[in-house]
Design a protein around this motif. Structure first.
Motif, PDB file in Angstrom:
ATOM      1  N   TRP B  82     -21.675 -59.684 -19.785  1.00 11.66           N
ATOM      2  CA  TRP B  82     -22.472 -59.405 -20.985  1.00 11.66           C
ATOM      3  C   TRP B  82     -23.138 -60.666 -21.522  1.00 11.66           C
ATOM      4  O   TRP B  82     -24.193 -60.595 -22.132  1.00 11.66           O
ATOM      5  CB  TRP B  82     -21.604 -58.788 -22.081  1.00 11.66           C
ATOM      6  CG  TRP B  82     -21.139 -57.412 -21.726  1.00 11.66           C
ATOM      7  CD1 TRP B  82     -19.853 -57.028 -21.499  1.00 11.66           C
ATOM      8  CD2 TRP B  82     -21.951 -56.258 -21.525  1.00 11.66           C
ATOM      9  NE1 TRP B  82     -19.808 -55.706 -21.171  1.00 11.66           N
ATOM     10  CE2 TRP B  82     -21.088 -55.199 -21.176  1.00 11.66           C
ATOM     11  CE3 TRP B  82     -23.329 -56.007 -21.588  1.00 11.66           C
ATOM     12  CZ2 TRP B  82     -21.535 -53.918 -20.909  1.00 11.66           C
ATOM     13  CZ3 TRP B  82     -23.778 -54.724 -21.321  1.00 11.66           C
ATOM     14  CH2 TRP B  82     -22.893 -53.697 -20.990  1.00 11.66           C
ATOM     15  N   LEU B 145     -19.035 -54.392 -14.978  1.00 12.92           N
ATOM     16  CA  LEU B 145     -19.298 -54.337 -16.421  1.00 12.92           C
ATOM     17  C   LEU B 145     -18.213 -53.524 -17.108  1.00 12.92           C
ATOM     18  O   LEU B 145     -17.726 -52.534 -16.558  1.00 12.92           O
ATOM     19  CB  LEU B 145     -20.664 -53.692 -16.680  1.00 12.92           C
ATOM     20  CG  LEU B 145     -21.887 -54.572 -16.448  1.00 12.92           C
ATOM     21  CD1 LEU B 145     -23.139 -53.718 -16.486  1.00 12.92           C
ATOM     22  CD2 LEU B 145     -21.965 -55.676 -17.487  1.00 12.92           C
ATOM     23  N   VAL B 147     -17.334 -51.479 -20.688  1.00 13.92           N
ATOM     24  CA  VAL B 147     -17.811 -50.998 -21.977  1.00 13.92           C
ATOM     25  C   VAL B 147     -16.612 -50.496 -22.767  1.00 13.92           C
ATOM     26  O   VAL B 147     -15.935 -49.562 -22.320  1.00 13.92           O
ATOM     27  CB  VAL B 147     -18.842 -49.864 -21.829  1.00 13.92           C
ATOM     28  CG1 VAL B 147     -19.252 -49.323 -23.188  1.00 13.92           C
ATOM     29  CG2 VAL B 147     -20.060 -50.380 -21.088  1.00 13.92           C
TER      30      VAL B 147
END
Lengths: 291, 328, 245
Positions: B82, B145, B147
């Protein structure tokens, strides 16, 4: 020194192949304004036309060469009819993508027909070596240099001494005027594609014995031909010759004396420098933005 | 209208994508992910080529810069993806300014071949600077990634994320298109001299379009790196640049919807041609050529033929040239 | 002080002299016409004034500021507007968008304000009904009016018009002449007109500058120019001598 002579002749030979590919590219560009991204695939077709005639059909080499070149000439005419005629009024980028699309088809058609393993095309002077100033040089490399020189001379005669070639130059300079002069413009345009295909065919036949030919060889050759054209001068025939020889020499000499990993960076680096400093190249014609 | 269209476009992308994500198999989800990522890159290319008319055959180099940026920052320095993403995108934008300043003085096929040279150089450096890039072995083990503590490890959840990015990218592109900046780019493509006589700083507009396109490319590259979690120089060769341009032209240059349709079609077309067996790529080329010949303004031209087009572009640039040449 | 001033302008292309020692001074609200046979250097002069061509010698001042080497867009932002010989509107933009592109010359304006200003200009020039039209759908004369609107939206103090009447029919020429007089009255706008249509020139211009072979051969009021022997011979000789500039 003997190393250098050997490398130099080999560089000239590779450069001669690039020069012929670049000349074909330039002839088509001057006549039709098409930036032919399939130019490398043309050379690949030339090599594999040789593979088909000499290895698969086992024809004796003069007949095989003739048959391969005849096939290339027909292919040039076909390319003119399938790509140029339908797209001739399209913007330059559409035509570029069109040539890329046909290039993909050409490469995969060759892959279907010949598979992905490499071929080695024999040379008519297979295995013959000459000794020049102590350096051993393959007769094929010499032959390539000689053939390139002869082709350049023949092209010069065609363009400056025959009415056909003068007509082609007229079409390249001003299609409208040429049409008004009563020239058969479409026939001359088609001829320039045929000529480009023939030159690519000769380049491919000469390249076959120097490399292991596989169907993915086209793209790298196209890149070298582009670099040659930019360095020599876009649209210029002498430029294509000088640029081709320069790229060939820098590739072979650069690989030995500088770095084999970055040998291609030399020609592309120089190409980019030329684009920035002297976009018209060595033999530059006026920089104009066609299309 | 100008504000509503981008918003609507974003919503349509999300709904259509979510619907598809429920229907498709894992393999097709993977392709759809790749298509969505390509679409972001192609929307970017549309700024440079579709609006400002800059023929770039080096777009994949910027995708690669973004991808390598993310890969290196996460694997070498251990950054979170990020954090790595925005930094890689910013780095790519700076790279594009440095490249664009000298290169954008060139036009037409000169610019095309110069950007092609740039892409070839990029591939060579990526393949040979082994200490940094791992050479042709590439960089693996790029972190996935996360989240809210949930890793986007499977194709479906990654697709949702990629769709959100695409929807935002497309909406932002739509807003720019409808703004003075979009108009300035289009004006520059139509007629540089007339643009400068309209008070437009042509050089600046070109650089802006080029940098904007590189930012979209870098976003796509970052997403690609996090999706594949392995990258190598092959992924960013000039052939990919040509593919991006082909996607844009097949979809319809100058149109955001066209960019997305082109990316989808050219990603899935090889799959749909699988029934042709090993000949499918040979037919792929013929198919693309057929689109160029029969749909000169791309897939969007097929949907809205004739007068509904906002600018009559469906008649093609030959028409534009003709309108400049009109004599009494 | 004159609004736009060019002094000692010289430009050569190879062996050809396009302009030599040309002077031009445009005052506030003035209407000046530049005439001359084909190849006299009128378009080159316009290109030098607008920065599309850099002169070999001489200076260009805009409101007293030296603009000789300034980029074209900077001159436009400083108050110089121009139209082109055959009209060059942006073909991919609609009529309204063309004019909005001009109105965006001041960067702080909101999109709504750009639209409003553009519509005002279109309205003045009688093109409001065509605002959403594509350029390609307009007649040649209207296309040229779009370009004029675009130039006006840049809010110029001096407007340079390159043969605006070329290719228009006589009704359109009359209409154009009316609009130009109107504009000047409304906007305190100085106009430099390059034109072959002598009727229009004589009707509108306060002062006429005559170029021939790159030199200024006469300057004066319309009635002075009509009596000037040098001008007469330049025009009569036109058929026999073609300067290739």
């Amino acid at each position: 020194m003997t190393d250098f002579i050997q490398l130099f002749i080999n560089g000239l030979a590779i450069g001669g192949v690039y020069a012929l590919a670049a000349i074909g590219f330039v002839i088509v560009y001057s006549a039709t304004g098409v930036v032919n991204f399939a130019a490398g695939q043309f050379v690949m077709f030339g090599t594999f036309a040789g593979v088909a005639m000499l290895l698969n059909a086992e024809l004796p080499w003069p007949v095989g060469y003739g048959a391969a070149l005849l096939a290339m000439a027909l292919f040039g005419a076909l390319f003119f009819a399938v790509l140029y005629l339908p797209l001739r009024k399209s913007p330059v980028v559409t035509i570029i993508i069109g040539t890329v699309a046909i290039g993909i088809t050409m490469q995969n058609a060759a892959l279907l027909a010949f598979g992905s393993w490499p071929f080695r095309l024999p040379s008519p002077v297979e295995g013959v070596n000459l000794t020049i100033a102590g350096a051993t040089i393959s007769a094929h490399a010499i032959a390539v240099v000689v053939v390139t020189a002869v082709m350049v001379a023949l092209l010069w005669l065609l363009f400056f001494r025959t009415s056909l070639g003068i007509g082609m130059r007229a079409v390249a300079q001003d299609i409208q005027a040429a049409r008004l002069m009563g020239l058969k413009v479409n026939r001359l345009l088609a001829l320039s594609w045929v000529l480009a295909a023939l030159l690519a065919g000769i380049a491919g036949l000469m390249l076959g014995p120097m490399w292991f030919a596989d169907t993915s060889m086209g793209d790298p050759i196209a890149l070298k031909a582009f670099a040659a054209t930019i360095i020599g001068g876009f649209g210029s025939l002498p430029g294509a010759i000088v640029g081709g020889l320069f790229v060939g020499l820098s590739e072979v000499l650069g690989a030995s004396y500088v770095s084999s990993a970055y040998k291609d960076l030399i020609s592309f680096g120089i190409m980019i420098v030329f684009l920035l400093v002297r976009p018209q190249g060595v033999f530059g014609e006026r920089v104009q933005d066609r299309g | 209208m100008s504000m509503r269209f981008p918003l609507l476009l974003g919503i349509v992308i999300l709904i259509a994508g979510l619907g598809l994500s429920m229907l498709l198999t894992d393999y097709h989800l993977r392709l759809l992910n790749l298509a969505v990522i390509s679409a972001i890159a192609v929307i970017g290319l549309n700024f440079a080529f579709g609006y400002a008319g800059l023929i770039s055959l080096g777009h994949a180099a910027f995708v690669g810069t973004g991808a390598y940026g993310v890969a290196l920052l996460t694997t070498l320095l251990g950054w979170s993806p990020w954090l790595a993403l925005p930094v890689a995108v910013a780095g790519t934008a700076i790279f594009a300014v440095l490249i664009g300043l000298p290169l954008l003085r060139l036009k037409g096929h000169y610019l095309a071949l110069a950007t092609l040279g740039l892409n070839v150089s990029f591939s060579m450096v990526a393949a040979n600077w082994i200490e940094l890039t791992g050479g042709t072995n590439g960089i693996s083990r790029i972190p996935e990634l996360q989240v809210a503590g949930h890793a986007l490890a499977d194709e479906r959840s990654y697709l949702w994320f990629a769709l959100a990015v695409l929807a935002v990218s497309a909406a932002v592109a739509g807003l720019i298109h409808a703004s003075r900046h979009g108009r300035a780019m289009i004006a520059v493509r139509d007629d540089e001299t007339a643009a400068s006589m309209t008070g437009i700083d042509v050089t600046r507009v070109k650089i802006a379009a080029f940098v904007l396109s590189s930012i979209y490319a870098a976003v796509a590259g970052g997403l690609f790196a996090c999706h594949m979690r392995f990258i190598s120089p092959e992924d960013f060769s000039y052939a990919h640049s040509i593919t991006y341009l082909a996607m844009l032209i097949v979809g319809g240059e100058g149109s955001i919807v066209g960019a997305i349709l082109g990316a989808l079609l050219l990603t899935f077309l090889p799959e749909w041609l699988r029934f042709l067996g090993s000949a499918y790529l040979a037919f792929f080329g013929v198919f693309v050529l057929a689109i160029l010949v029969f749909l000169p303004s791309g897939l969007v031209g097929f949907r809205w033929p004739g007068s509904l087009r906002r600018d009559g572009r469906s008649k093609g640039p030959a028409m534009v040239a003709a309108s400049k040449e009109v004599r009494p | 002080m004159s609004l736009l001033q060019a002094t000692g302008i010289a430009k050569r292309y190879g062996g050809l002299t396009a302009l030599s020692d040309v002077e031009l001074s445009v005052g506030e609200d003035e209407f000046i016409a530049v005439i001359g046979p084909n190849g006299a250097g009128k378009s080159t002069l316009l290109n030098v004034l607008t920065g599309l061509v850099l002169p070999d010698k001489g200076r260009v001042l805009l409101e007293g500021r030296d603009m000789t080497r300034a980029a074209a867009h900077k001159r436009v932002r400083a108050g110089l507007g121009r139209t082109f010989q055959h009209g060059r509107p942006f073909a991919r933009l609609s009529v309204l968008e063309n004019v909005m592109a001009g109105a965006a010359i001041r960067s702080r304006r909101s999109e709504a304000e750009l639209r409003k200003r553009a519509m005002t200009v279109l309205d003045q020039m009688g093109l409001a009904a065509d605002a959403q039209a594509a350029i390609g759908s307009l007649s040649y004369g209207r296309r040229r009016m779009v370009e004029m609107c675009r130039a006006l939206a840049c809010e110029p103090r001096v407007l340079l018009l390159d043969e605006p009447a070329a290719g228009l029919n006589s009704a359109e020429v009359d209409q154009l002449a009316d609009r130009l007089s109107d504009l000047r009255a409304k906007h305190r706008l100085a106009i430099v007109l390059i034109e072959h249509n002598m009727g229009m020139v004589m009707r509108l211009a306060q002062r006429i500058v005559v170029l021939n072979f790159g030199c200024k051969i006469a300057e004066g009021t319309p009635s002075e120019i009509q009596r000037d022997p040098a001008v007469l011979s330049a025009y009569l000789g036109e058929g026999h001598r073609h300067a290739g500039v």
